[in-house]
Design a protein around this motif. Structure first.
Motif, PDB file in Angstrom:
ATOM      1  N   LYS A 158     -22.276  29.305   9.821  1.00  0.00           N
ATOM      2  CA  LYS A 158     -20.601  29.273   9.582  1.00  0.00           C
ATOM      3  C   LYS A 158     -19.950  28.465  10.674  1.00  0.00           C
ATOM      4  CE  LYS A 158     -20.617  33.426   6.799  1.00  0.00           C
ATOM      5  NZ  LYS A 158     -20.140  34.958   6.695  1.00  0.00           N
ATOM      6  N   ALA A 159     -20.552  28.266  11.999  1.00  0.00           N
ATOM      7  CA  ALA A 159     -19.959  27.578  12.943  1.00  0.00           C
ATOM      8  C   ALA A 159     -20.053  26.106  12.960  1.00  0.00           C
ATOM      9  CB  ALA A 159     -20.956  27.603  14.392  1.00  0.00           C
ATOM     10  N   SER A 160     -18.802  25.475  13.473  1.00  0.00           N
ATOM     11  CA  SER A 160     -18.764  24.040  13.373  1.00  0.00           C
ATOM     12  C   SER A 160     -19.461  23.193  14.272  1.00  0.00           C
ATOM     13  CB  SER A 160     -17.341  23.639  13.540  1.00  0.00           C
ATOM     14  OG  SER A 160     -16.686  23.790  14.736  1.00  0.00           O
ATOM     15  N   ALA A 161     -19.880  21.889  14.111  1.00  0.00           N
ATOM     16  CA  ALA A 161     -20.685  21.142  15.100  1.00  0.00           C
ATOM     17  C   ALA A 161     -19.883  21.085  16.421  1.00  0.00           C
ATOM     18  CB  ALA A 161     -20.912  19.845  14.608  1.00  0.00           C
ATOM     19  N   ASN A 162     -18.609  20.895  16.204  1.00  0.00           N
ATOM     20  CA  ASN A 162     -17.671  20.838  17.472  1.00  0.00           C
ATOM     21  C   ASN A 162     -17.938  22.047  18.555  1.00  0.00           C
ATOM     22  OD1 ASN A 162     -16.538  18.522  16.580  1.00  0.00           O
ATOM     23  ND2 ASN A 162     -14.645  19.435  15.890  1.00  0.00           N
ATOM     24  N   GLU A 163     -18.261  23.165  18.086  1.00  0.00           N
ATOM     25  CA  GLU A 163     -18.503  24.424  18.780  1.00  0.00           C
ATOM     26  C   GLU A 163     -19.822  24.422  19.418  1.00  0.00           C
ATOM     27  OE1 GLU A 163     -17.529  28.282  16.866  1.00  0.00           O
ATOM     28  OE2 GLU A 163     -17.216  27.171  15.180  1.00  0.00           O
ATOM     29  N   ILE A 164     -20.742  23.680  18.848  1.00  0.00           N
ATOM     30  CA  ILE A 164     -22.131  23.769  19.230  1.00  0.00           C
ATOM     31  C   ILE A 164     -22.627  22.321  19.985  1.00  0.00           C
ATOM     32  CG2 ILE A 164     -24.455  24.077  18.258  1.00  0.00           C
ATOM     33  CD1 ILE A 164     -22.764  26.547  17.954  1.00  0.00           C
ATOM     34  N   GLU A 165     -22.103  21.356  19.794  1.00  0.00           N
ATOM     35  CA  GLU A 165     -22.724  19.894  20.383  1.00  0.00           C
ATOM     36  C   GLU A 165     -22.944  19.929  21.673  1.00  0.00           C
ATOM     37  OE1 GLU A 165     -24.019  16.280  19.832  1.00  0.00           O
ATOM     38  OE2 GLU A 165     -22.883  17.320  18.368  1.00  0.00           O
ATOM     39  N   GLY A 166     -24.255  19.912  21.920  1.00  0.00           N
ATOM     40  CA  GLY A 166     -24.539  19.863  23.458  1.00  0.00           C
ATOM     41  C   GLY A 166     -24.890  21.071  24.145  1.00  0.00           C
TER      42      GLY A 166
END
Length: 482
Positions: A158-166
């Motif tokens: 349910k997370a967004s890519a902005n939270e996870i990227e890198g």
């Protein structure tokens, strides 16, 4: 690396089979009042003699001891695995099996290599980490990145890519202790699918709270998978104690920065083997009673519980039947499967190689849940004749093994056989502490209780005797067979 090799994550399924099938079933007593024939009385006399002989024998334990001391860890395709195959052939011949042979199994060999993890911020300190089976390596200098924590794979999705990227994803799902290992199925998807789901959102790596129930600083390994079209990222597991420590660092807006360095590698294709021993039947040699364990193990410990115990139990049970009753009426076949841990690879090869003779298997079973005492027998028998073995069920009940459900898939490797018309059993073991040691360096011989493994040996020997010496036939009716 051939990514399809790790796709199924079947070693996760193997314990799910044991932990979930019939976990909430209320055991039913065997039917009474059936006429017992002189021939059945003779069979039960054999069963009791084998029981008495087994109760006085340490053979299963001695076999596990031999395997763990003389071979040690045996990850599929490794030098240890190759030594295990030679050991198994020699051991079966030493025990007097009529026929000992191998089936070649092609496996993908993976090497763990170096693994290290360190918290950089907010409180610098090392963490105990192990690579998950099949993971790619990090760059030689490691990966240093902020960590984001999720309580479950569902929460990650349910997370967004902005939270996870890198970033490094930390999946922090706790596993509860349970006699039948019921909660394993709720946690193991983190290990199997975590790298794929984290990579879809741009993560640089994934670490998981070990899939286990201990509070030690031993990390639990196990197979993971990649997915075609999704970037591969390194995947590791940290010990439960270290997961607790890392979790406690997530307070307020404090950044948690981690460096992980894992140098696992794919070592290419290798040949392993299913190793098989038989006592040939005198009256019905083409009818087979199949008992089994898997020969491979993870490389962290010596594979005593997973699955040296199963190797010892199945081999000893068959040997004791031969010792007590002589040559059985039906053929008893011990199969020591290859490469269970990385996807039931040996079992699938066995089915392919024996597809025309599977119909001759009267019963198949596998011991692969450690060496805790057996408390229940679940079956997948022809319902019309299941109660015909009531005298066996009654004898087992005397030693605390009750009759359970008739819907099991059997042990892990044999779980692919019911859909092919093969009757199977699952002997439910007390796994309360099994996941304290599962897939860790702590899976060693000292974790096996002699009395418990002897009880396993006895139950398997009793059932094997009954199936090999009676006319009981639980195969599907011809019109119901696949």
């Amino acid at each position: 690396m051939n990514t399809s090799f790790y796709k199924a994550g079947f070693c996760a399924f193997s314990i799910l089979t044991l932990a979930s099938c019939g976990a909430t079933y209320t055991p039913q007593p065997a039917k009474e009042g059936l006429e017992v024939t002189p021939a059945q009385n003779q069979v039960m006399e054999y069963v009791r003699k084998v029981q008495n002989q087994s109760d006085e024998s340490d053979l299963a334990f001695e076999i596990v001891k031999s395997l763990t001391v003389e071979v040690g860890p045996r990850i599929p395709g490794s030098s240890g695995d190759k030594r295990a195959v030679v050991w198994a052939e020699n051991k079966l011949n030493e025990l007097g099996f009529d026929k000992v042979y191998k089936q070649a199994v092609r496996v993908r060999n993976w090497e763990r290599g170096f693994a290290d993890a360190n918290v950089i911020k907010p409180y610098p300190q090392p963490l105990v980490i192990t690579a998950l089976g099949g993971s790619i390596a990090t760059p030689e200098s490691g990966i240093e990145a902020p960590v984001v924590m999720f309580e479950s794979l569902e929460a990650l999705s349910k997370a967004s890519a902005n939270e996870i990227e890198g970033k490094i994803v930390f999946l922090n799902t706790r596993m509860q202790r349970h006699k039948a290992g019921r909660f394993y199925s709720q946690v193991v998807p983190n290990r199997v699918n975590g790298a794929v789901e984290a990579s879809k959102l741009g993560a640089s790596a994934v670490i998981i709270r070990s899939v286990g129930t201990d509070n030690s600083r031993f990390a639990h390994t196990g197979v993971m998978r990649y997915e075609d079209g999704v970037t591969k990222i390194p995947a590791g597991a940290i010990s439960i104690a270290d997961a607790n420590n890392l979790e406690a660092m997530f307070t307020g807006n404090t950044e948690v920065l981690l460096n992980i360095n894992m140098q696992a590698k794919d070592a290419g294709w290798q040949t392993s083997y299913n190793v098989i021993g038989e006592f040939t039947g005198t009256e019905k040699p083409n009818e087979v009673v199949l008992v089994s364990g898997h020969l491979d193990s993870w490389d962290e410990g010596t594979g005593a519980l997973d699955d040296g115990a199963g190797v010892g139990i199945a081999t000893a049970a068959a040997t004791l039947v031969k010792k007590v009753v002589g040559q059985p009426k039906r053929t008893i076949r011990v199969v020591l499967f290859a490469a269970e841990e990385i996807g039931l690879i040996g079992a699938r090869q066995y089915v392919r190689d024996n597809k025309d003779s599977l119909k001759n298997i009267i019963m198949a079973g596998e011991s692969d849940f450690g060496a805790g005492p057996i408390y229940q027998i679940d079956t997948r028998f022809n319902e019309a004749v299941r109660s015909d073995a009531s005298e066996l069920y009654a004898e087992l009940a005397k030693i605390g093994v009750v009759l359970g459900n008739n819907t099991t898939n059997g042990g892990p490797d044999v779980s692919i056989m019911p859909k092919l018309g093969v009757p199977v059993i699952a002997l439910k073991q007390d796994g309360t502490y099994y996941f304290d040691y599962h897939h860790t360096p702590n899976d060693t011989l000292d974790k096996i209780n002699l009395a418990d493994i002897t009880q396993n040996q006895t139950v398997w020997a009793m059932i094997t005797t009954y199936m090999a010496m009676s006319d009981f036939d639980p195969r599907p009716a011809p019109e119901a067979a696949p």
